[in-house]
Design an enzyme around this catalytic site. Structure first.
Site, PDB file in Angstrom:
ATOM      1  N   LYS A 126       0.823  -1.215   0.000  1.00  0.00           N
ATOM      2  CA  LYS A 126       0.000   0.000   0.000  1.00  0.00           C
ATOM      3  C   LYS A 126       0.857   1.265   0.000  1.00  0.00           C
ATOM      4  CE  LYS A 126      -4.373  -1.907   1.235  1.00  0.00           C
ATOM      5  NZ  LYS A 126      -3.949  -3.330   1.176  1.00  0.00           N
TER       6      LYS A 126
HETATM    7  C1  LIG Z   1      -4.504  -4.412   0.339  1.00  0.00           C
HETATM    8  C2  LIG Z   1      -3.752  -5.689   0.217  1.00  0.00           C
HETATM    9  C3  LIG Z   1      -4.079  -6.666  -0.766  1.00  0.00           C
HETATM   10  C4  LIG Z   1      -5.249  -6.507  -1.702  1.00  0.00           C
HETATM   11  O1  LIG Z   1      -5.039  -5.509  -2.682  1.00  0.00           O
HETATM   12  P1  LIG Z   1      -6.274  -4.907  -3.495  1.00  0.00           P
HETATM   13  O2  LIG Z   1      -5.711  -3.794  -4.282  1.00  0.00           O
HETATM   14  O3  LIG Z   1      -7.259  -4.432  -2.445  1.00  0.00           O
HETATM   15  O4  LIG Z   1      -6.848  -5.995  -4.325  1.00  0.00           O
HETATM   16  C5  LIG Z   1      -3.284  -7.802  -0.855  1.00  0.00           C
HETATM   17  N1  LIG Z   1      -2.255  -8.019   0.000  1.00  0.00           N
HETATM   18  C6  LIG Z   1      -1.919  -7.119   0.959  1.00  0.00           C
HETATM   19  C7  LIG Z   1      -0.786  -7.423   1.878  1.00  0.00           C
HETATM   20  C8  LIG Z   1      -2.648  -5.930   1.099  1.00  0.00           C
HETATM   21  O5  LIG Z   1      -2.308  -5.050   2.058  1.00  0.00           O
END
Ligand SMILES: *Cc1c(COP(=O)(O)O)cnc(C)c1O
Length: 509
Positions: A126
């Site tokens: 993120k």
């Molecule tokens: C947010 C997240 C996801 C999912 O990603 P999206 O863009 O919501 O599909 C997968 N793995 C981790 C570790 C995340 O923090």
């Protein structure tokens, strides 16, 4: 480039700066670019010798046409100025002879490249977006002549809160306030948040669970009385959630960057098709890969990997999206999602028909379910392959990767790895595979240690990090290692009924 709503043809088209400040379209739809820019093979070749920051500018400028190149350069430098590491992302080429090489014809093509997206300040992917969004907002405020200060309100179940705090800390004309459930996040997650530096940040523990945090924040967003009081303090509320275009567009960059790195490593030639597997929750990360493909990145299949909350697997395989189902808490909490908001953008781009999308979303709202046309389903099947991994498969994959490949992965990445393996076995498609790795294993140390058979009952959080370090020989990320001695800066606690007052007090500060 203008931005329009997925649900209404006649809504006013926005500039990208306006779209980033506004977040959602007025009619409740998502904002999408009115066309998808194209990239030529020579443009991809030009990326090969660039730093990540410069690659970002090249991709972002195609979408954010109202930003100057200098503005984008400054955004990229500030967003990706991390520690003293050289690589913003890293490609780990794990093997061109996987353990199941006997079953599939091993050849030079059979490359698996793990795209590590977690070298940022909070050790999760993120950061790739949440480090850039505040910079894009800061410039958007200037561009649109917005004179209010923006207060970002976040309800978090753990990870998003820290990533948003780290992104917005000390960004001019913004403030950020995060509510987390008191006692409802892991000790490491809590420490990550309450040690956050920055003059414009507030972190408050709410006596309640995550739903209470989220409902409280939603109520504040919809309260006109509060909006008036904030107005007199020259403050407007905004959110940093994953449907904002400013969070999505930075994610397109790393797929181009990974492809350029594969060329640079001589694993592929420019123009070779690759497959991409993404562990999916809200459908943001994989949608970014879809945009990259539509722009001209040579991608064969987009592989959507889910955990046992496999609503997307069912959707791609049956054409029915149905959230009337049980919800499971898993060892991949960031994928425990039943409404994948960003899917709406995909459906829009593949149909170009806002009234059709509005109809589907209305159905989802009223009945929790919709079915797409046979024609659309066929189109999606050409682009996507979808499958899921059960909890045991996920654990076994972590163990297998560590033991046989000497490579440590977190639970979310293990879901992607399991599904990538299923794809290769069922299709015999051995094109190079990029696998998005979305978190450092240290972020989910208890689950990872348990998966590889370690008894953690007597280890505290920091002993767990040390244990994983001994087993794997992978360095503990700086942001996590430093928590043990970091000073706690935020000790506020409040009840649900006090949230609004706390927000107003912080807004006026
Ligand atoms: C947010 C997240 C996801 C999912 O990603 P999206 O863009 O919501 O599909 C997968 N793995 C981790 C570790 C995340 O923090």
């Amino acid at each position: 480039m203008k931005y329009i709503s997925t649900r209404n043809k006649t809504s006013k088209a926005l500039t990208s700066a306006e779209a980033i400040l506004q977040g959602l379209a007025d009619d409740g739809g998502l904002l999408v670019p009115e066309s998808i820019p194209k990239v030529k093979p020579k443009d991809i070749a030009a990326l090969v010798n660039m730093r990540y920051e410069d690659r970002a500018v090249e991709i972002l400028k195609l979408f954010l046409t109202d930003y100057t190149t200098d503005e984008l350069k400054e955004c990229a430098e500030l967003a990706y100025d991390w520690f003293d590491i050289h690589d913003r992302t890293r490609l780990a080429i794990i093997s061109n002879k996987p353990a199941d090489a006997k079953k599939i014809e091993a050849n030079k093509n059979n490359v698996r490249a793990i795209l590590e997206l977690w070298h940022g300040p909070t050790s999760a992917f993120k950061d790739m977006a949440l480090q850039m969004l505040p910079q894009l907002m800061r410039v958007a405020l200037k561009k649109t002549g917005e004179s209010h200060n923006i207060l970002i309100l976040v309800a978090t179940s753990g990870d998003t809160g820290k990533a948003a705090l780290a992104g917005f800390a000390d960004v001019p004309q913004t403030k950020i306030m995060v509510f987390y459930p008191d006692g409802g996040v892991s000790k490491i997650q809590r420490l990550q948040m309450v040690t956050q530096h920055g003059k414009n940040v507030n972190v408050t523990a709410l006596k309640g669970n995550f739903d209470d945090c989220q409902n409280g924040v939603k109520k504040i967003f919809n309260d006109e009385e509060i909006a008036k009081k904030l107005e007199s303090a020259n403050v407007k509320l905004s959110s940093a959630n994953s449907i904002n275009w400013g969070r999505l567009v930075p994610q397109i960059v790393y797929y181009f960057s990974a492809y350029a790195d594969l060329i640079d490593n001589e694993e592929i030639n420019n123009g070779d098709l690759v497959n991409i597997t993404v562990p999916t929750g809200n459908f943001g990360n994989i949608l970014a890969a879809y945009y990259a493909k539509r722009m001209g990145l040579p991608v064969n299949k987009l592989i959507c990997a889910s955990n046992i909350n496999n609503i997307l697997t069912d959707f791609f395989n049956t054409g029915v999206y149905d959230r009337n189902r049980s919800f499971f808490k898993t060892i991949t909490p960031s994928m425990d999602i039943l409404i994948s908001s960003n899917l709406e953008r995909l459906l829009y781009h593949e149909t170009g028909d806002p009234s059709y999308i509005k109809d589907l979303m209305d159905k989802l709202n009223t009945t929790g379910k919709y079915e797409i046309s046979a024609d659309l389903k066929k189109k999606l099947s050409k682009l996507f392959y979808a499958d899921y991994a059960g909890e045991n498969e996920t654990k076994e994959t972590i163990g297998h990767m560590l033991k046989d490949m000497n490579y440590l992965i977190d639970t979310h990445t293990a879901v992607a790895m399991s599904v990538a393996n299923k794809y290769i076995q069922s299709t015999k498609d051995t094109k190079p595979m990029i696998i998005a790795s979305t978190a450092s294993a240290y972020k989910f140390a208890p689950a990872v240690l348990t998966a590889i058979g370690e008894d953690i009952s007597k280890l505290d959080e920091f002993a767990q990090l040390d244990k994983l370090n001994k087993i794997s020989n992978v360095a503990i990320p700086q942001g996590l290692a430093g928590l043990k001695t970091a000073e706690v800066l935020h000790t506020d606690v409040c009840e649900s009924a006090e949230m609004a007052e706390r927000v107003l007090t912080f807004a006026k500060k």
